[in-house]
Design an enzyme around this catalytic site. Structure first.
Site, mmCIF file in Angstrom:
data_model
loop_
_atom_site.group_PDB
_atom_site.id
_atom_site.type_symbol
_atom_site.label_atom_id
_atom_site.label_comp_id
_atom_site.label_asym_id
_atom_site.label_seq_id
_atom_site.Cartn_x
_atom_site.Cartn_y
_atom_site.Cartn_z
ATOM 1 N N LYS A 9 72.916 94.901 1.497
ATOM 2 C CA LYS A 9 73.683 93.744 1.969
ATOM 3 C C LYS A 9 74.678 93.426 0.872
ATOM 4 C CE LYS A 9 70.118 91.939 4.997
ATOM 5 N NZ LYS A 9 69.281 90.775 5.373
ATOM 6 N N THR A 10 75.940 93.506 1.187
ATOM 7 C CA THR A 10 76.920 93.657 0.130
ATOM 8 C C THR A 10 78.261 93.096 0.531
ATOM 9 O OG1 THR A 10 77.904 95.338 -1.310
ATOM 10 C CG2 THR A 10 77.627 95.928 0.987
#
EC number: 3.4.25.1
Length: 208
Positions: A9-10
């Site tokens: 998750k970025t």
């Protein structure tokens, strides 16, 4: 976490300015709510002047990256010249769409590069939808990052200004997104140019 895919998750960002593409991504990967790695490379070099940012399932992204490298190598061996950025983007779009009904790859990609037609930035989603953009953000922090890009992007930005904008967009997302953090990898691609650098956040940036 043995046997589990790590979910990245970025926040990743791409900007086209002048003859260059600037790609940027934060450096943290997570599994659920756990920080699995504090520093992870999310910009993958595909060919001499092409790179790809990844967000989504790391295992899926690695598979797509290897397929992209294979396509680029095969093209160069068979035709004796580098693949066009648009051609590689189209190939990846077809692959993602083909697997959609079987076992879809959970990824969002930014493919950036430079070829005889100049700089290019393509956005490819998990459905295989493909669009060429002047700027784009992906990942869990993308709403915040895209807001910064929309407000501050100009087509006449200098390269240094574009790099600062990419860093600012990822930094802004990090303040709001607990799944992005640690620092920013930046890649600049242009005529005979492929440069990587890393900027770590100061404590004042990541402090709540």
């Amino acid at each position: 976490m043995s046997g589990k895919k790590i979910v990245s998750k970025t926040t990743t960002v791409g900007i086209v300015v002048g003859d260059y593409v600037v790609l940027a991504a934060d450096k943290r990967a997570t599994a659920g709510s756990l920080v699995a790695h504090k520093r992870v490379k999310k910009i993958i070099r595909i060919d001499d002047y092409i790179a790809m940012t990844i967000s989504g399932l790391v295992a899926d992204a690695e598979i797509i990256a290897e397929q992209a490298r294979f396509i680029a190598r095969k093209y160069k061996l068979e035709l004796g010249r580098p693949i066009k950025v648009s051609a590689l983007a189209s190939n990846l779009s077809i692959i993602l769409n083909a697997y959609l009904r079987m076992s879809p790859y959970i990824v969002q990609l930014l493919l950036g590069g430079y070829d005889d037609n100049g700089p290019h930035l393509f956005y490819i989603d998990l459905f295989g939808s493909l669009s060429e953009e002047k700027y784009m953000a992906t990942g869990s922090g993308s709403p915040t990052a895209f807001g910064v890009l929309e407000e501050e992007y100009r087509s006449d930005l200098s390269l240094d200004e574009a790099k600062e904008l990419a860093f600012k967009a990822v930094s802004a997302a990090t303040k709001r997104d607990g799944f992005s953090g640690e620092g920013v990898d930046i890649v600049v691609i242009g005529p005979n140019t492929y440069v990587e650098e890393t900027k770590l956040f100061k404590r004042s940036i990541i402090a709540k």
